[in-house]
Design a protein around this motif. Structure first.
Motif, short mmCIF file in Angstrom:
data_model
loop_
_atom_site.label_atom_id
_atom_site.label_comp_id
_atom_site.label_asym_id
_atom_site.label_seq_id
_atom_site.Cartn_x
_atom_site.Cartn_y
_atom_site.Cartn_z
N ALA A 90 21.46 6.16 -25.72
CA ALA A 90 21.01 7.09 -26.45
C ALA A 90 19.92 6.76 -27.48
O ALA A 90 18.78 7.34 -27.41
CB ALA A 90 22.16 7.88 -27.16
N ALA A 91 20.40 5.78 -28.42
CA ALA A 91 19.38 5.28 -29.36
C ALA A 91 18.27 4.44 -28.92
O ALA A 91 17.14 4.54 -29.11
CB ALA A 91 20.13 4.59 -30.41
N PRO A 92 18.68 3.53 -27.86
CA PRO A 92 17.60 2.53 -27.38
C PRO A 92 16.29 3.62 -26.71
O PRO A 92 15.15 3.38 -26.74
CB PRO A 92 18.46 1.79 -26.54
CG PRO A 92 19.57 1.55 -26.83
CD PRO A 92 19.85 2.95 -27.40
N LEU A 93 17.08 4.65 -25.88
CA LEU A 93 16.18 5.53 -25.16
C LEU A 93 15.25 6.23 -26.27
O LEU A 93 14.17 6.46 -26.11
CB LEU A 93 17.09 6.57 -24.36
CG LEU A 93 16.36 6.99 -22.84
CD1 LEU A 93 15.93 5.89 -22.15
CD2 LEU A 93 17.24 7.78 -22.27
N ALA A 94 15.95 6.79 -27.17
CA ALA A 94 15.05 7.67 -28.24
C ALA A 94 14.07 6.71 -28.82
O ALA A 94 12.98 7.22 -29.31
CB ALA A 94 16.29 8.15 -29.24
N PHE A 95 14.43 5.36 -29.07
CA PHE A 95 13.45 4.80 -29.96
C PHE A 95 12.71 3.65 -28.89
O PHE A 95 12.14 2.57 -29.47
CB PHE A 95 14.18 4.26 -31.08
CG PHE A 95 14.70 5.42 -32.03
CD1 PHE A 95 13.86 6.13 -32.87
CD2 PHE A 95 16.07 5.68 -31.97
CE1 PHE A 95 14.44 7.06 -33.47
CE2 PHE A 95 16.62 6.75 -32.81
CZ PHE A 95 15.81 7.34 -33.78
N ASP A 96 12.67 3.93 -27.80
CA ASP A 96 11.71 3.16 -27.02
C ASP A 96 12.23 1.75 -27.01
O ASP A 96 11.23 0.72 -26.84
CB ASP A 96 10.27 3.36 -27.45
CG ASP A 96 9.88 4.80 -27.46
OD1 ASP A 96 10.43 5.55 -26.60
OD2 ASP A 96 9.39 5.09 -28.52
N ASP A 97 13.41 1.35 -27.21
CA ASP A 97 13.91 -0.20 -26.99
C ASP A 97 14.09 -0.30 -25.61
O ASP A 97 15.47 -0.43 -25.08
CB ASP A 97 15.04 -0.09 -27.98
CG ASP A 97 15.27 -1.80 -28.24
OD1 ASP A 97 14.90 -2.26 -27.52
OD2 ASP A 97 15.92 -1.94 -29.19
N ASP A 98 13.35 -0.51 -24.95
CA ASP A 98 13.38 -0.80 -23.34
C ASP A 98 14.46 -1.78 -23.20
O ASP A 98 15.24 -1.77 -22.31
CB ASP A 98 12.14 -0.86 -22.64
CG ASP A 98 11.38 0.38 -22.60
OD1 ASP A 98 11.83 1.44 -23.42
OD2 ASP A 98 10.37 0.29 -22.09
N ASP A 99 14.22 -2.96 -23.90
CA ASP A 99 14.96 -4.11 -23.41
C ASP A 99 16.69 -3.68 -23.68
O ASP A 99 17.23 -4.33 -22.92
CB ASP A 99 14.77 -5.26 -24.72
CG ASP A 99 13.62 -6.10 -24.09
OD1 ASP A 99 12.81 -5.66 -23.05
OD2 ASP A 99 12.80 -6.66 -24.97
N THR A 100 16.82 -2.81 -24.80
CA THR A 100 18.23 -2.90 -24.97
C THR A 100 18.72 -1.87 -23.92
O THR A 100 19.75 -1.85 -23.10
CB THR A 100 18.58 -2.10 -26.32
OG1 THR A 100 18.08 -2.78 -27.25
CG2 THR A 100 19.91 -1.93 -26.77
N ARG A 153 17.52 -1.70 -20.79
CA ARG A 153 18.00 -2.52 -19.51
C ARG A 153 19.12 -3.31 -19.61
O ARG A 153 19.82 -3.30 -18.61
CB ARG A 153 16.50 -3.56 -19.66
CG ARG A 153 16.49 -4.05 -17.89
CD ARG A 153 15.28 -4.51 -17.71
NE ARG A 153 13.99 -3.43 -17.82
CZ ARG A 153 13.26 -3.32 -18.39
NH1 ARG A 153 12.67 -4.29 -19.58
NH2 ARG A 153 12.17 -2.36 -18.40
N GLY A 198 16.05 0.59 -14.92
CA GLY A 198 17.00 0.95 -13.82
C GLY A 198 17.00 -0.34 -12.86
O GLY A 198 16.35 -1.07 -12.83
N VAL A 228 12.78 4.89 -17.08
CA VAL A 228 12.59 3.98 -18.33
C VAL A 228 13.05 2.46 -17.88
O VAL A 228 12.20 1.66 -17.94
CB VAL A 228 13.40 4.54 -19.61
CG1 VAL A 228 13.29 3.31 -20.64
CG2 VAL A 228 12.72 5.50 -20.01
N ASN A 242 21.98 -3.35 -16.84
CA ASN A 242 22.33 -4.54 -16.53
C ASN A 242 23.81 -4.89 -16.33
O ASN A 242 24.28 -5.53 -15.48
CB ASN A 242 21.55 -5.83 -16.80
CG ASN A 242 20.06 -5.68 -16.30
OD1 ASN A 242 19.87 -5.16 -15.26
ND2 ASN A 242 19.17 -6.46 -16.85
#
Lengths: 577, 195
Positions: free
Chosen positions: A70-80, A82, A109, A107, A86
């Motif tokens: 939720a948080a990484p997606l909201a704040f564009d933290d793609d690494d997290t 992913r 997958g 984003v 993974n």
């Protein structure tokens, strides 16, 4: 084992199995089918439950993932994002997983080869695509929608699914096989049972035949002696009559007459015993006094022995009654006596004795009937063998080896046993031990009734007899007894005479006659049409006699003496009056 | 062999980090240029748009004490103090949105900080008013500033890192204000260890 041998044995096994299976009862087949249906239902049910469970698991997994990203997606933290995705790779069942932003754009997958991860996703209810389950869920924090999760999971990996079905199939096959084997063995068992019953039935028949043939063998042994004896008796009668014609001396005539009378009596007794003996009958136990029976066999025993063999009887009064088949009993005694005779080539004495043996402890009261000889004796190692069927020490054509086996069979079927005591050179004693019967002896009619006259007036008797000479003699006897008589040659004529002639007070009829009706039929007809007229049957044939006495018909056994005739007639008229 | 699905175009263009987002994808090249040469005086509009969207998205990750709303139906109030760097972009972001069932009200308050704000963005002070904003400590207000604005002491502070908009969170300050910040959000804060 070489190849062809092996092939043959396998083919044999297969054909045997096929034959057994063909005999398997329908029940076993139904059971197998039911088992199969059950297993199939179970497998399908299992599959359905497995799917529902999988769906729950996938939804939970998707929700955990949604919460994590939720948080990484909201704040564009793609690494997290992913990294979270993974982490799912550890689960080999997941075919594809993806996180999408709030606009539905991918984003991050991944997917395994062969699976497709859509570039854009929309939240939809769970769906099944082929063998995969697709679950989508919204990523939200509080009320705010932040994106979505796509999760494609294999419902069951192929190896696992195959393994599971293989397991079920294996169990079903084994169970079916078990049922089939049980069914086949049951079928073969019932087949064997059927065969066994047929075998038992045929053995019973064979035993019956054996008993009869044992009796016939004894008869065969007797025949020679009896024929010789009869010739002697006939000689006495014939020469006596010749001499009577040539003399007028009353004293000499009386002596000759007595001699003829004696010869005829002996002949009558002998034939009577032979007939009783030869009667073909199933085991038919009767309560008898063994002493009386053996005394009744004296002529038979005498005649079957040689001149150098003496038969002595030791039969005390007061022997306990026993329940045996009298005919078989006589055959057994005769068989033992014949063996005793053959064991004394130089002559000797046969002693037939009977004694009561009171029971001790568990043993019941028994009556012992022993036949002792003064012959060669039997070796100790042979005593066990003498009762075996077809065991014989006699020469070819002299014995069948069935005699003593009949003795053994008779003793055991009567609940008793046989004992053999023997000493080489001193003689043998074979004893029959028969249990005492608790039943009473049947009441026996007095055989020697005094001669009874016809009474005050002469009564009319209708005599039915086909043999002229017998008819003449019987008419004479009736006249002597004070009866008037009318003769009819057969039953048909007798019925006509009865219709025409009033005043017939008794019908005395032969049993075996030419014509439509025999004596028995005649008696029945009279009982129906003229119930007031008593009847007496006469016969010399014991089979016919048996059926007549079974029906309660008054019977005179030929040859009979005038005293017997008188007694029967008086009794018949007396009972009718 | 599995492979990650990312956005290859962006990755090719900007090896370090891409920050192009959502509706702003069309301005990719422009963003890249802006990130390469940032200027505090003229902040690129894309960065401001991202920040505007973040201001709204912080809300679900934070718990306000139950007494911070006047009435059950009171709106969720986002106040913008000082200079407004967002303009209509932030209005677009919050339009039609709700936070915990409450509608969102956006207030531009200038230099006077009113009571009843749940989120307060402190912009650069207006040139006409050099009096710095005085914040009452202990109020259940989430204060947000931009690192380049020269205003300190906020709970969340936007910083640029590798051309991306990131943020630092002062969890102790938040707690002092009675706010509970979700660990999910704290995990993304610069300086915090990644989950």
């Amino acid at each position: 084992m070489d190849g062809s041998h092996f092939k043959v044995s396998v083919t044999g096994l297969l054909s045997r199995t096929a034959r057994r299976l063909a005999m398997t009862p329908l029940v076993a087949v139904f059971l197998s089918i039911a088992l199969l249906i059950g297993a199939l239902t179970l497998a399908i049910q299992n599959d359905l439950i497995g799917r529902a469970e999988k769906l729950r698991q996938s939804e939970v997994q998707a929700q955990i993932l949604a919460s994590s990203v939720a948080a990484p997606l909201a704040f564009d933290d793609d690494d997290t994002t992913r990294e979270f995705l993974n982490a799912l790779r550890a689960n080999s069942e997941i075919q594809a997983a993806g996180a999408y932003d709030v606009k539905g754009q991918l984003v991050a997958g991944y997917n395994v080869p062969g699976a497709v991860l859509p570039q854009a996703s929309r939240v939809a209810p769970p769906a099944i695509a082929g063998r995969d389950l697709i679950v989508t869920t919204t990523v939200r924090q509080g009320d705010t929608v932040l994106g979505s999760i796509y999760l494609r999971t294999a419902i069951e990996t192929w190896p696992r699914r195959a393994l599971r079905y293989l397991g079920i199939a294996l169990i079903v096959v084994m169970a079916s096989l078990l049922v089939a084997v049980l069914g086949a063995s049951y079928a073969s068992l019932s087949d064997t049972h059927r065969k066994l019953q047929a075998e038992i039935a045929s053995r019973q028949q064979a035993e019956e035949a054996l008993r009869q043939s044992q009796k016939m063998e004894a008869m065969g042994q007797l025949t020679g002696g009896v024929a010789h004896d009869f010739n002697n008796l006939l000689m006495v009668a014939s020469s006596g009559l010749d001499l009577m014609d040539r003399t007028t001396d009353p004293a000499k005539r009386e002596r000759l007459r007595a001699g003829i009378r004696q010869a005829v009596d002996r002949g009558a007794k002998l034939t009577q015993q032979l007939l009783t003996f030869a009667r073909r009958s199933p085991m038919h136990p009767e309560v008898i006094d063994i002493g009386d029976r053996i005394r009744g066999m004296d002529t038979l025993l005498d005649r079957s022995m040689r001149e150098d063999v003496t038969v002595s009887l030791d039969l005390p009064r007061g022997l306990w009654p026993i329940e045996v088949d009298p005919s078989q009993m006589e055959v057994a005694l005769l068989n033992i006596a014949l063996n005793a005779r053959d064991a004394m080539p130089d002559g000797g004495t046969i002693t037939i004795s009977a004694t009561n043996i009171p029971g001790q402890d568990d043993a019941p009261d028994r009556v012992s009937v022993a036949v002792a000889d003064t012959g060669t004796g039997i070796a100790a190692d042979m005593t066990a063998k003498i009762f075996e069927p077809f065991f014989t020490t006699k020469g070819v054509g002299r014995g069948t080896g069935l005699g003593l086996s009949q003795v053994y069979g008779f003793a055991h079927s009567s609940g008793g046993e046989v004992k053999v005591e023997s000493e080489l050179g001193r003689g043998t004693t074979i004893a029959l031990l028969i249990p005492r019967s608790q039943k009473a002896l049947p009441h026996k009619a007095n055989e020697h009734a005094p001669m009874i006259g016809a009474g005050d007036r002469r009564r009319l008797i209708l005599l039915v007899e086909d043999d002229d000479s017998v008819a003449v003699m019987v008419t004479e006897m009736l006249a002597t007894l004070g009866y008037d008589s009318e003769r009819a040659e057969n039953a048909d004529i007798a019925l006509k005479k009865l219709e025409r002639t009033p005043g017939v007070e008794l019908v005395l009829s032969d049993m075996v006659m030419p014509g439509h009706l025999n004596g028995l039929d005649l008696v029945r007809t009279i009982a129906k049409r003229w119930p007031a007229i008593p009847t007496v049957l006469m016969t010399g044939y014991s089979d016919a006699a048996t059926s007549a006495t079974d029906e309660g018909i008054r019977l005179l056994l030929k040859p009979y003496r005038i005293e017997e005739l008188s007694a029967h007639l008086a009794a018949a008229i007396g009972s009718a009056a | 062999m599995a492979h990650l699905i990312g956005r290859p175009v962006l990755r090719d263009l900007i090896p370090e980090r891409a920050f192009a987002r959502r509706t702003l994808r069309t301005a990719l090249l422009c963003v890249a240029a802006a990130a390469a040469a940032p200027s505090p005086a003229a902040t690129p509009p894309l960065e401001q748009a991202v920040k505007a969207s973040y201001i709204f998205k912080f809300a679900p990750f934070i718990e306000w004490p139950s007494g911070s709303f006047a009435a059950p139906a009171s709106p969720f109030v986002i106040c913008l103090a000082g200079q407004d760097p967002f303009g209509p972009v932030i209005d677009e972001v919050v339009r039609g949105q709700k936070v915990a069932g409450r509608t969102i009200a956006l207030r531009r308050v200038g230099s006077t900080v009113p009571a009843g704000c749940q989120i307060l963005f402190l912009g650069r002070p207006a040139p006409s008013n050099n009096v710095p904003l005085v914040l009452t400590p202990g109020q259940p207000v989430l204060t947000i500033t931009d690192a380049g604005s020269g205003v300190g002491g906020a709970i969340i502070q936007f910083v640029m890192q590798g051309g991306r908009v990131r943020f630092q969170i002062d969890d102790a300050g938040a707690r002092a204000n009675g706010l509970v910040i979700s660990s999910k959000l704290l995990g993304l804060s610069i300086g915090a260890s990644r989950p």
